[in-house]
Design an enzyme around this catalytic site. Structure first.
Site, short mmCIF file in Angstrom:
data_model
loop_
_atom_site.label_atom_id
_atom_site.label_comp_id
_atom_site.label_asym_id
_atom_site.label_seq_id
_atom_site.Cartn_x
_atom_site.Cartn_y
_atom_site.Cartn_z
N ALA A 182 0.83 -1.21 0.00
CA ALA A 182 0.00 0.00 0.00
C ALA A 182 0.86 1.26 0.00
CB ALA A 182 -0.92 -0.02 1.23
N GLY A 217 4.26 1.72 -0.58
CA GLY A 217 5.15 1.88 -1.73
C GLY A 217 4.39 2.33 -2.96
N LYS A 268 4.76 4.99 17.99
CA LYS A 268 3.35 5.42 17.90
C LYS A 268 2.46 4.23 17.50
CE LYS A 268 2.90 5.37 13.30
NZ LYS A 268 1.83 4.77 12.50
N1 LIG Z 1 0.01 1.74 4.56
C1 LIG Z 1 0.23 2.94 5.08
O1 LIG Z 1 -0.69 3.77 5.15
C2 LIG Z 1 1.59 3.31 5.58
C3 LIG Z 1 2.59 2.37 5.75
N2 LIG Z 1 3.80 2.75 6.23
C4 LIG Z 1 4.85 1.77 6.46
O2 LIG Z 1 5.24 1.17 5.23
C5 LIG Z 1 5.74 -0.13 5.48
C6 LIG Z 1 5.08 -1.08 4.50
O3 LIG Z 1 3.69 -1.06 4.79
P1 LIG Z 1 2.57 -1.28 3.70
O4 LIG Z 1 3.04 -0.95 2.35
O5 LIG Z 1 1.36 -0.61 4.18
O6 LIG Z 1 2.39 -2.86 3.84
P2 LIG Z 1 1.74 -3.87 2.82
O7 LIG Z 1 1.42 -5.08 3.60
O8 LIG Z 1 0.66 -3.22 2.05
O9 LIG Z 1 2.93 -4.19 1.80
C7 LIG Z 1 4.14 -4.76 2.16
C8 LIG Z 1 4.92 -5.02 0.88
O10 LIG Z 1 6.20 -5.57 1.22
C9 LIG Z 1 6.45 -6.68 0.38
N3 LIG Z 1 7.30 -7.61 1.11
C10 LIG Z 1 6.97 -8.32 2.20
N4 LIG Z 1 8.00 -9.09 2.56
C11 LIG Z 1 8.98 -8.87 1.66
C12 LIG Z 1 10.29 -9.39 1.49
N5 LIG Z 1 10.79 -10.30 2.31
N6 LIG Z 1 11.03 -8.93 0.46
C13 LIG Z 1 10.53 -8.01 -0.37
N7 LIG Z 1 9.28 -7.49 -0.28
C14 LIG Z 1 8.54 -7.91 0.74
C15 LIG Z 1 5.08 -7.28 0.10
O11 LIG Z 1 5.09 -8.05 -1.07
C16 LIG Z 1 4.22 -6.02 -0.05
O12 LIG Z 1 4.30 -5.55 -1.36
C17 LIG Z 1 5.43 -0.46 6.94
O13 LIG Z 1 6.58 -0.32 7.71
C18 LIG Z 1 4.42 0.60 7.33
O14 LIG Z 1 4.48 0.94 8.70
C19 LIG Z 1 4.08 4.03 6.52
C20 LIG Z 1 3.13 5.01 6.36
C21 LIG Z 1 1.81 4.72 5.88
O1 LIG Z 2 1.83 4.76 9.62
C1 LIG Z 2 0.68 4.97 9.31
C2 LIG Z 2 0.06 6.30 9.38
O2 LIG Z 2 1.02 7.30 9.50
C3 LIG Z 2 -0.18 3.83 8.91
O3 LIG Z 2 -0.66 3.27 10.06
P1 LIG Z 2 -1.00 1.72 10.13
O4 LIG Z 2 0.26 0.98 9.75
O5 LIG Z 2 -1.41 1.49 11.54
O6 LIG Z 2 -2.12 1.47 9.16
#
Ligand SMILES: NC(=O)C1=CN([C@@H]2O[C@H](COP(=O)(O)OP(=O)(O)OC[C@H]3O[C@@H](n4cnc5c(N)ncnc54)[C@H](O)[C@@H]3O)[C@@H](O)[C@H]2O)C=CC1
Ligand SMILES: O=C(CO)COP(=O)(O)O
Length: 320
Positions: free
Chosen positions: A10, A12, A185
């Site tokens: 999400a 990325g 947080k």
């Molecule tokens: N979703 C959001 O609103 C926000 C997320 N974040 C941070 O971004 C980071 C990623 O979160 P999301 O994108 O939301 O999670 P997500 O679950 O949507 O995506 C994670 C991605 O990482 C990939 N992945 C997982 N294991 C892997 C590996 N071993 N090697 C390569 N790729 C791998 C998955 O295929 C997937 O594309 C987290 O640390 C989260 O806290 C930060 C701000 C906002």
């Molecule tokens: O980091 C985030 C908002 O800044 C996203 O929060 P969650 O990972 O709890 O969905």
């Protein structure tokens, strides 16, 4: 200048969509079928539906092709970062690597920037963090984030490169403060979700947010962070968003724990692992982190929410 985002979850995907409004972006997805489906459909229907890709966004499953740019954003979950960097070290040396994950590593207790330094010593590490839901960024809604980098010139360069008309980056050289704010947080958000889920009320949530913030400051300053970083976007800003919005996955896990409901463990919830990582290191460092410890016990099902709250309320009375 072209940039790359590694990890098509999400966040990325949202960053790739936002930044591709002004320059070419390559988005790498590890699953070839999904990468091809996204490139054809021009959206990430699995993780970020209804957010169309701009023309300047290209999706590829080929990591070698993706790693041709100088600046790469790392949007993989915190606990997967080290394995990813170790496997792909040769492609990432000498690059500017901007960690976009929020959390601390189980076993070492360090954050993403230290992990990058250990795995890719010739890379320049930075961190992008702060209050932002992926869906908001992808829709072009106004968002402000912190870009933390120890090197002032690099921080300025990345700030200019990654800011867009709706995504406003503030720069900081307090990397550890920015990392710990974003990591902790999430832990406090699980606690807040749990008290709301258990019907313990908004007053209890406000108490947890405030005492949780004290805990964030205690740990961060013990590790050399500046207090004002904790009161900025990466700390207080993100704490406010994540502890109060039902869109947060950390908050949602807390709600489920408080209600006694099941929760899908394939969902990325960084606060669960981070609570464990920080409980381990805080104990070693002699730091009092009662909320973090309570969340660890709650997530591991060692305590119910009622027992966890009783532990917190029974602590000796003290000055604020
Ligand atoms: N979703 C959001 O609103 C926000 C997320 N974040 C941070 O971004 C980071 C990623 O979160 P999301 O994108 O939301 O999670 P997500 O679950 O949507 O995506 C994670 C991605 O990482 C990939 N992945 C997982 N294991 C892997 C590996 N071993 N090697 C390569 N790729 C791998 C998955 O295929 C997937 O594309 C987290 O640390 C989260 O806290 C930060 C701000 C906002
Ligand atoms: O980091 C985030 C908002 O800044 C996203 O929060 P969650 O990972 O709890 O969905």
């Amino acid at each position: 200048m072209s940039i790359t985002v590694l990890g098509a979850g999400a966040f990325g995907t949202a960053l790739a969509i936002a930044i591709a409004q002004k320059q070419p972006v390559t988005l790498w997805a590890r699953d070839a079928d999904q990468a091809n489906a996204m490139q054809t459909a021009r959206e990430n229907s699995r993780r970020l539906p209804d957010a169309p890709f701009p023309d300047a966004l290209t999706v590829t499953p080929d990591l070698e092709v993706a790693c041709k740019t100088k600046v790469l954003l790392l949007a993989v979950p915190m606990q997967k970062l080290r394995g990813f960097l170790e496997r792909n070290q040769s492609l990432l040396q000498g690059k500017t690597l901007v960690a976009c994950c929020k959390g601390m590593e189980i076993g070492t207790g360090v954050g993403p920037v230290a992990v990058i330094q250990q795995c890719c010593p010739t890379a320049t590490p930075a961190l992008l963090t702060g209050p932002s839901f992926a869906a908001d960024i992808a829709r072009g809604l106004p968002t402000a984030l912190t870009l933390a980098c120890a090197l002032p010139d690099q921080a300025k360069l990345l700030q200019d490169l990654l800011s867009t008309p709706s995504l406003r980056l503030y720069r900081s050289n307090d990397v550890i403060g920015a990392e710990l704010g974003g990591a902790l947080k999430n832990v406090i958000a699980i606690a807040c979700g749990a008290v709301i889920g258990a019907g313990l009320g908004d007053s209890a949530r406000a108490a947890l947010m405030t005492r949780g913030y004290t805990e964030m400051q205690r740990l961060a300053t013990a590790r050399g962070a500046r207090p004002e970083t904790l009161s900025g976007l990466s700390g207080f800003g993100d704490l406010t968003l994540t502890c109060s919005s039902p869109l947060s996955r950390n908050y949602q896990l807390g709600l489920a724990l408080g209600r006694g409901d099941d929760f899908d463990d394939s969902i990325t919830v960084e606060g669960a692992a981070t609570a464990e990582a920080l409980s381990q290191t805080a104990q070693k460092d002699g730091l009092d982190m009662p909320i973090t410890l309570a969340v660890t016990n709650l997530v591991n099902r060692n305590l119910t929410i009622e027992e966890a709250m009783a532990h917190l309320l029974k602590r000796p009375l003290k000055e604020e």
